[in-house]
Design a protein around this motif. Structure first.
Motif, PDB file in Angstrom:
ATOM      1  N   VAL A   1      43.426  31.330  37.242  1.00 21.16           N
ATOM      2  CA  VAL A   1      43.966  32.495  37.944  1.00 21.16           C
ATOM      3  C   VAL A   1      43.534  33.759  37.212  1.00 21.16           C
ATOM      4  N   TYR A   2      42.987  34.691  37.968  1.00 20.83           N
ATOM      5  CA  TYR A   2      42.571  35.984  37.426  1.00 20.83           C
ATOM      6  C   TYR A   2      43.107  37.057  38.353  1.00 20.83           C
ATOM      7  N   ALA A   3      43.742  38.071  37.771  1.00 24.71           N
ATOM      8  CA  ALA A   3      44.258  39.188  38.561  1.00 24.71           C
ATOM      9  C   ALA A   3      44.036  40.472  37.792  1.00 24.71           C
ATOM     10  N   GLY A   4      43.426  41.434  38.437  1.00 25.56           N
ATOM     11  CA  GLY A   4      43.196  42.740  37.843  1.00 25.56           C
ATOM     12  C   GLY A   4      42.031  43.426  38.517  1.00 25.56           C
ATOM     13  N   ASP A   5      41.964  44.759  38.402  1.00 22.95           N
ATOM     14  CA  ASP A   5      40.833  45.523  38.920  1.00 22.95           C
ATOM     15  C   ASP A   5      40.614  45.282  40.418  1.00 22.95           C
ATOM     16  N   ASN A   6      41.708  45.240  41.176  1.00 21.89           N
ATOM     17  CA  ASN A   6      41.668  45.019  42.629  1.00 21.89           C
ATOM     18  C   ASN A   6      41.061  43.668  42.993  1.00 21.89           C
ATOM     19  N   PHE A   7      41.260  42.696  42.117  1.00 26.06           N
ATOM     20  CA  PHE A   7      40.643  41.385  42.283  1.00 26.06           C
ATOM     21  C   PHE A   7      41.682  40.331  41.941  1.00 26.06           C
ATOM     22  N   PHE A   8      41.895  39.379  42.840  1.00 29.08           N
ATOM     23  CA  PHE A   8      42.838  38.293  42.595  1.00 29.08           C
ATOM     24  C   PHE A   8      42.196  37.008  43.084  1.00 29.08           C
ATOM     25  N   VAL A   9      42.029  36.049  42.180  1.00 34.37           N
ATOM     26  CA  VAL A   9      41.475  34.745  42.551  1.00 34.37           C
ATOM     27  C   VAL A   9      42.325  33.658  41.916  1.00 34.37           C
ATOM     28  N   MET A  10      42.299  32.490  42.520  1.00 32.55           N
ATOM     29  CA  MET A  10      42.999  31.347  41.942  1.00 32.55           C
ATOM     30  C   MET A  10      42.161  30.101  42.155  1.00 32.55           C
ATOM     31  N   GLY A  11      42.302  29.169  41.240  1.00 33.59           N
ATOM     32  CA  GLY A  11      41.545  27.928  41.327  1.00 33.59           C
ATOM     33  C   GLY A  11      40.075  28.117  41.015  1.00 33.59           C
ATOM     34  N   ARG A  12      39.744  29.097  40.193  1.00 34.39           N
ATOM     35  CA  ARG A  12      38.347  29.392  39.862  1.00 34.39           C
ATOM     36  C   ARG A  12      38.029  28.998  38.431  1.00 34.39           C
ATOM     37  N   ASN A  13      36.748  28.804  38.187  1.00 32.95           N
ATOM     38  CA  ASN A  13      36.262  28.504  36.844  1.00 32.95           C
ATOM     39  C   ASN A  13      36.247  29.802  36.040  1.00 32.95           C
ATOM     40  N   LEU A  14      37.040  29.848  35.002  1.00 29.55           N
ATOM     41  CA  LEU A  14      37.093  31.023  34.139  1.00 29.55           C
ATOM     42  C   LEU A  14      36.536  30.687  32.760  1.00 29.55           C
ATOM     43  N   SER A  15      35.439  29.935  32.743  1.00 31.12           N
ATOM     44  CA  SER A  15      34.876  29.490  31.474  1.00 31.12           C
ATOM     45  C   SER A  15      34.411  30.650  30.604  1.00 31.12           C
ATOM     46  N   PHE A  16      34.164  31.805  31.192  1.00 29.12           N
ATOM     47  CA  PHE A  16      33.776  32.956  30.382  1.00 29.12           C
ATOM     48  C   PHE A  16      34.877  33.349  29.404  1.00 29.12           C
ATOM     49  N   LEU A  17      36.129  32.951  29.699  1.00 30.71           N
ATOM     50  CA  LEU A  17      37.228  33.225  28.777  1.00 30.71           C
ATOM     51  C   LEU A  17      37.135  32.368  27.512  1.00 30.71           C
ATOM     52  N   GLU A  18      36.322  31.328  27.552  1.00 37.18           N
ATOM     53  CA  GLU A  18      36.131  30.448  26.399  1.00 37.18           C
ATOM     54  C   GLU A  18      34.895  30.819  25.584  1.00 37.18           C
ATOM     55  N   ASP A  19      34.172  31.840  26.009  1.00 38.93           N
ATOM     56  CA  ASP A  19      32.994  32.320  25.280  1.00 38.93           C
ATOM     57  C   ASP A  19      33.489  33.208  24.136  1.00 38.93           C
ATOM     58  N   THR A  20      33.622  32.609  22.970  1.00 37.33           N
ATOM     59  CA  THR A  20      34.247  33.279  21.829  1.00 37.33           C
ATOM     60  C   THR A  20      33.552  34.587  21.474  1.00 37.33           C
ATOM     61  N   ALA A  21      32.241  34.598  21.406  1.00 35.55           N
ATOM     62  CA  ALA A  21      31.510  35.815  21.035  1.00 35.55           C
ATOM     63  C   ALA A  21      31.747  36.922  22.061  1.00 35.55           C
ATOM     64  N   PHE A  22      31.713  36.566  23.332  1.00 35.05           N
ATOM     65  CA  PHE A  22      31.940  37.554  24.386  1.00 35.05           C
ATOM     66  C   PHE A  22      33.360  38.118  24.308  1.00 35.05           C
ATOM     67  N   ILE A  23      34.353  37.246  24.190  1.00 34.17           N
ATOM     68  CA  ILE A  23      35.752  37.691  24.157  1.00 34.17           C
ATOM     69  C   ILE A  23      36.014  38.553  22.925  1.00 34.17           C
ATOM     70  N   GLN A  24      35.447  38.182  21.789  1.00 37.15           N
ATOM     71  CA  GLN A  24      35.634  38.997  20.582  1.00 37.15           C
ATOM     72  C   GLN A  24      35.011  40.374  20.749  1.00 37.15           C
ATOM     73  N   ALA A  25      33.795  40.439  21.273  1.00 39.66           N
ATOM     74  CA  ALA A  25      33.134  41.734  21.489  1.00 39.66           C
ATOM     75  C   ALA A  25      33.903  42.565  22.505  1.00 39.66           C
ATOM     76  N   PHE A  26      34.350  41.927  23.573  1.00 42.18           N
ATOM     77  CA  PHE A  26      35.111  42.632  24.599  1.00 42.18           C
ATOM     78  C   PHE A  26      36.407  43.177  24.017  1.00 42.18           C
ATOM     79  N   SER A  27      37.118  42.354  23.260  1.00 42.28           N
ATOM     80  CA  SER A  27      38.399  42.756  22.676  1.00 42.28           C
ATOM     81  C   SER A  27      38.249  43.917  21.704  1.00 42.28           C
TER      82      SER A  27
END
Length: 86
Positions: free
Chosen positions: A34-60
């Protein structure tokens, strides 16, 4: 359970009412992806980008405001395009 919720939605006439409705929807879901934000709401989707440690650290490190944090999905899509172009 994989969920990413940033309650930033633009063009909403009544932000409080919208937020209450969104929270009711989110509380009733049992699905993952489930992803919600930025006028976007989806459910039942692959959110594997949240497991990309380097990406999440840089984003954070760089996303300072709630609006910047809300655009995680579109940032991941842009990065996906760049990676594939390389």
């Amino acid at each position: 359970m994989t969920k990413y919720i940033k309650p930033i939605f633009f063009g909403v006439a009544d932000p409080n009412k919208f937020s209450q409705g969104l929270n009711m929807i989110l509380e009733s879901l049992v699905t993952e992806g489930v992803y919600a934000g930025d006028n976007f709401f989806v459910m039942g989707r692959n959110l594997s980008f949240l497991e990309d440690t380097a990406f999440i650290q840089a984003f954070s490190r760089n996303a300072k405001t709630e609006v910047e944090r809300a655009v995680l999905w579109r940032t991941a899509v842009i990065l996906w395009g760049v990676r594939n172009a390389l």
